[in-house]
Scaffold this motif. Structure first.
Motif, short mmCIF file in Angstrom:
data_model
loop_
_atom_site.label_atom_id
_atom_site.label_comp_id
_atom_site.label_asym_id
_atom_site.label_seq_id
_atom_site.Cartn_x
_atom_site.Cartn_y
_atom_site.Cartn_z
N ALA A 270 0.85 -1.19 0.00
CA ALA A 270 0.00 0.00 0.00
C ALA A 270 0.88 1.24 0.00
CB ALA A 270 -0.91 -0.01 1.23
N PRO A 271 0.47 2.32 -0.69
CA PRO A 271 1.33 3.52 -0.79
C PRO A 271 1.80 4.05 0.55
CG PRO A 271 -0.50 3.68 -2.33
CD PRO A 271 -0.76 2.45 -1.50
N GLU A 272 0.90 4.09 1.54
CA GLU A 272 1.31 4.63 2.84
C GLU A 272 2.31 3.71 3.53
OE1 GLU A 272 -2.61 2.41 3.34
OE2 GLU A 272 -1.73 3.85 1.91
N ARG A 273 2.14 2.40 3.33
CA ARG A 273 3.07 1.44 3.92
C ARG A 273 4.44 1.55 3.25
NH1 ARG A 273 5.46 -1.38 7.74
NH2 ARG A 273 6.11 -3.47 7.11
N LEU A 274 4.45 1.65 1.94
CA LEU A 274 5.71 1.79 1.21
C LEU A 274 6.44 3.05 1.65
CD1 LEU A 274 7.68 0.97 -1.04
CD2 LEU A 274 6.25 2.26 -2.63
N ARG A 275 5.73 4.14 1.76
CA ARG A 275 6.39 5.39 2.12
C ARG A 275 6.91 5.35 3.54
NH1 ARG A 275 2.67 9.87 -1.18
NH2 ARG A 275 2.79 8.74 -3.17
N SER A 276 6.22 4.65 4.42
CA SER A 276 6.69 4.50 5.79
C SER A 276 8.03 3.77 5.84
CB SER A 276 5.65 3.75 6.62
OG SER A 276 6.14 3.48 7.91
N VAL A 277 8.15 2.68 5.06
CA VAL A 277 9.39 1.91 5.06
C VAL A 277 10.51 2.68 4.35
CG1 VAL A 277 10.50 -0.20 4.26
CG2 VAL A 277 8.20 -0.30 5.22
N LEU A 278 10.22 3.27 3.21
CA LEU A 278 11.27 3.97 2.46
C LEU A 278 11.79 5.20 3.20
CD1 LEU A 278 10.12 3.80 -1.28
CD2 LEU A 278 11.57 2.23 0.02
N THR A 279 10.96 5.79 4.04
CA THR A 279 11.43 6.94 4.84
C THR A 279 12.63 6.57 5.69
OG1 THR A 279 9.22 7.92 4.92
CG2 THR A 279 10.76 8.60 6.62
N GLY A 280 12.70 5.32 6.13
CA GLY A 280 13.78 4.90 7.02
C GLY A 280 14.97 4.27 6.32
N VAL A 281 14.99 4.25 4.98
CA VAL A 281 16.12 3.64 4.27
C VAL A 281 17.40 4.44 4.52
CG1 VAL A 281 17.11 3.14 2.00
CG2 VAL A 281 14.74 2.53 2.48
N ARG A 282 18.47 3.73 4.84
CA ARG A 282 19.79 4.34 5.03
C ARG A 282 20.76 3.73 4.02
NH1 ARG A 282 18.22 3.61 10.52
NH2 ARG A 282 19.38 1.65 10.64
N LEU A 283 21.53 4.58 3.37
CA LEU A 283 22.46 4.13 2.34
C LEU A 283 23.87 4.56 2.73
CD1 LEU A 283 20.36 5.19 -0.77
CD2 LEU A 283 20.68 2.85 0.06
N PRO A 284 24.62 3.70 3.41
CA PRO A 284 25.99 4.07 3.81
C PRO A 284 26.85 4.42 2.60
CG PRO A 284 25.28 2.05 4.91
CD PRO A 284 24.26 2.35 3.87
N ALA A 285 27.62 5.48 2.74
CA ALA A 285 28.58 5.91 1.72
C ALA A 285 27.91 6.33 0.41
CB ALA A 285 29.64 4.85 1.46
N ARG A 286 26.65 6.68 0.48
CA ARG A 286 25.97 7.28 -0.67
C ARG A 286 25.38 8.59 -0.18
NH1 ARG A 286 24.57 1.79 -0.62
NH2 ARG A 286 25.55 0.61 -2.29
N LEU A 287 26.27 9.58 -0.08
CA LEU A 287 25.95 10.89 0.49
C LEU A 287 25.42 10.75 1.91
CD1 LEU A 287 24.35 12.63 -2.62
CD2 LEU A 287 26.64 13.01 -1.69
N SER A 288 25.98 9.77 2.65
CA SER A 288 25.57 9.58 4.04
C SER A 288 26.27 10.59 4.94
CB SER A 288 25.85 8.15 4.50
OG SER A 288 27.22 7.81 4.36
N ARG A 289 25.57 11.01 5.98
CA ARG A 289 25.99 12.14 6.82
C ARG A 289 26.31 11.65 8.22
NH1 ARG A 289 22.03 17.45 7.05
NH2 ARG A 289 23.49 18.94 8.00
N HIS A 290 27.49 12.01 8.72
CA HIS A 290 27.97 11.49 10.00
C HIS A 290 28.73 12.59 10.76
CE1 HIS A 290 27.27 7.59 8.03
NE2 HIS A 290 27.93 8.11 7.01
N HIS A 291 28.95 12.34 12.04
CA HIS A 291 29.83 13.18 12.85
C HIS A 291 31.04 12.36 13.29
CE1 HIS A 291 26.51 16.12 13.33
NE2 HIS A 291 27.50 16.97 13.52
N VAL A 292 32.19 13.01 13.34
CA VAL A 292 33.34 12.39 13.99
C VAL A 292 32.96 12.22 15.46
CG1 VAL A 292 35.76 12.61 14.62
CG2 VAL A 292 34.98 13.44 12.40
#
Length: 416
Positions: A270-292
């Protein structure tokens, strides 16, 4: 810690001039009964963006309620990341037992000398993913190919559906002498089990080659299905797509997963279910943002390896920050170093060298650029570069950066 020898022994002990053997990999699949009893497979091929495509595909399938095994490579911080269930890396224990199962089956095969080649680590992780999917009763596998297609273990598996990313001149002279030849090589991952191929729009010289090759590989049953990220209403919406050049790969992964669901006779999420899961996708080393850790220094890590990718990364961070204090760049000579020099003009840069002996770092760089070895990087040395640091380069380098930054890499998404 898991015993990783089963994944690397044959590669590490290969004789000079010896190459990977798909026939030997086929024997291993038969020994494990994975030719006959395996989970349905969505295969991901292309010249760039395969990891993002595979991740979004797995997240979309998991959002549809399907237990999903994802195999990607290379890893960043742990080899456990090569095999994931519903977005989460397998445990050390699970990887250990997968290695033992591979080793037990491998010992029933003829010798490497008799086979004429070795089992490649990337193929063994792919087979381990299939084995794990069967053992846990998964519904579907998403398998990222190596650099090839026809010469990749994924072709032996025979995916039910294929996601084809953009094809360009990456690996010219290795996979083919021309871009159309590379396109043919990648499309030939399809076979008699394939029911669908979903592709991003391709260059004019590539489009007919994909269609013709797919028809040959599937006996005329399958034609390419094109998903265009620029068409209004294409899922996911722009605000849910990955940043930068990965956006199109997110669209491809979502579309290919929905097509795979249809192939399996399952409803899409369902669209709302898909958007809920995709909101939390994390892609390491693909413009990922971190702090030392323990500091205010922020680092954006991206696996850009050419001028186009570096320019896109700069555009992204300039939207985040008022300026870039420093760039850490790791590009061996065979990458687009000249393009990087042009894109990074006017910005303080340090070139980072890797220790692998087969990589050369002899390109003539601007005199004001700094130089360092990757082993000399530390949280303190990165913090000394400024408050806003951009780290760019090969995945082996970006993996080292994620380790230095203690970045979380075990979970890519959470469908719960």
């Amino acid at each position: 810690m898991p015993n990783l020898d089963p994944f690397f022994t044959e590669w590490a002990t290969r004789a000079p001039g010896q190459s990977r053997s798909l026939s030997r990999a086929a024997m291993l699949l038969r020994a494990l009964d994975l030719e006959r009893e395996r989970v349905p497979v969505l295969g991901v091929v292309g010249s760039k963006g395969k990891g993002t495509t595979a991740t979004f595909a797995a997240a979309t399938l998991a959002a549809a309620g399907l237990r999903t095994v994802l195999v990607t490579g290379p890893s960043f911080r742990s080899y456990r990341e090569r095999v994931r269930v519903d977005g989460m890396s397998v445990t050390d224990t699970e990887l250990h037992f997968l290695g033992e199962a591979l080793e037990t089956a491998r010992r029933t095969l003829p010798t490497v000398e008799e086979s004429g080649g070795y089992l490649a680590p990337s193929g063994l992780f792919l087979i381990a993913g299939l084995l794990h999917a069967r053992s846990i009763g998964a519904n579907v596998c998403v398998l990222e190919a190596g650099m090839g297609g026809h010469r990749d273990e994924l072709r032996l598996v025979g995916p039910e559906a294929v996601a084809l990313g953009p094809v360009f001149g990456e690996h010219l002279g290795v996979l083919g002498k021309t871009v159309p030849e590379i396109a043919r090589e990648k499309t030939l991952v399809a076979g008699k089990r394939t029911r669908a191929l979903v592709s991003l729009p391709q260059k004019a010289q590539v489009t007919p080659v994909v269609a013709q090759t797919l028809a040959e590989a599937t006996g005329g049953r399958v034609s390419p299905e094109i998903v265009d990220p620029d068409v209004e209403g294409t899922e996911p919406p722009v605000w849910l797509r990955p940043a930068g050049l990965s956006a199109a790969s997110g669209v491809l992964g979502t579309a290919a997963a929905n097509r795979m669901s249809r192939t399996l006779g399952q409803p899409r999420p369902a669209p709302e279910r898909l958007r809920s899961v995709l909101t939390g996708v994390r892609l390491p080393a693909r413009l990922s943002r971190h702090h030392v850790p323990g500091t205010s220094t922020e680092v954006v890590v991206d696996s850009a390896i050419d001028r186009v990718g570096i320019t896109a990364a700069l555009t992204h961070v300039r939207d985040l920050w008022p300026g870039v204090d420093h760039v850490l760049l790791c590009l061996p000579d065979h990458k687009d170093v000249s393009g990087a020099v042009a894109a990074l003009e006017g910005i303080p840069v340090t070139m980072v060298r890797l220790p692998e002996t087969h990589l050369r770092f002899a390109y003539g760089l601007p005199g004001h650029w700094g130089h360092t070895d990757v082993d000399d990087l530390s949280p303190a040395s990165v913090t000394a570069l400024g408050e806003r640091v951009l780290a760019l380069g090969t995945v082996y380098f970006t993996g080292r950066m994620l380790e230095l930054l203690d970045a979380p890499t075990d979970r890519l998404f959470d469908p719960s």
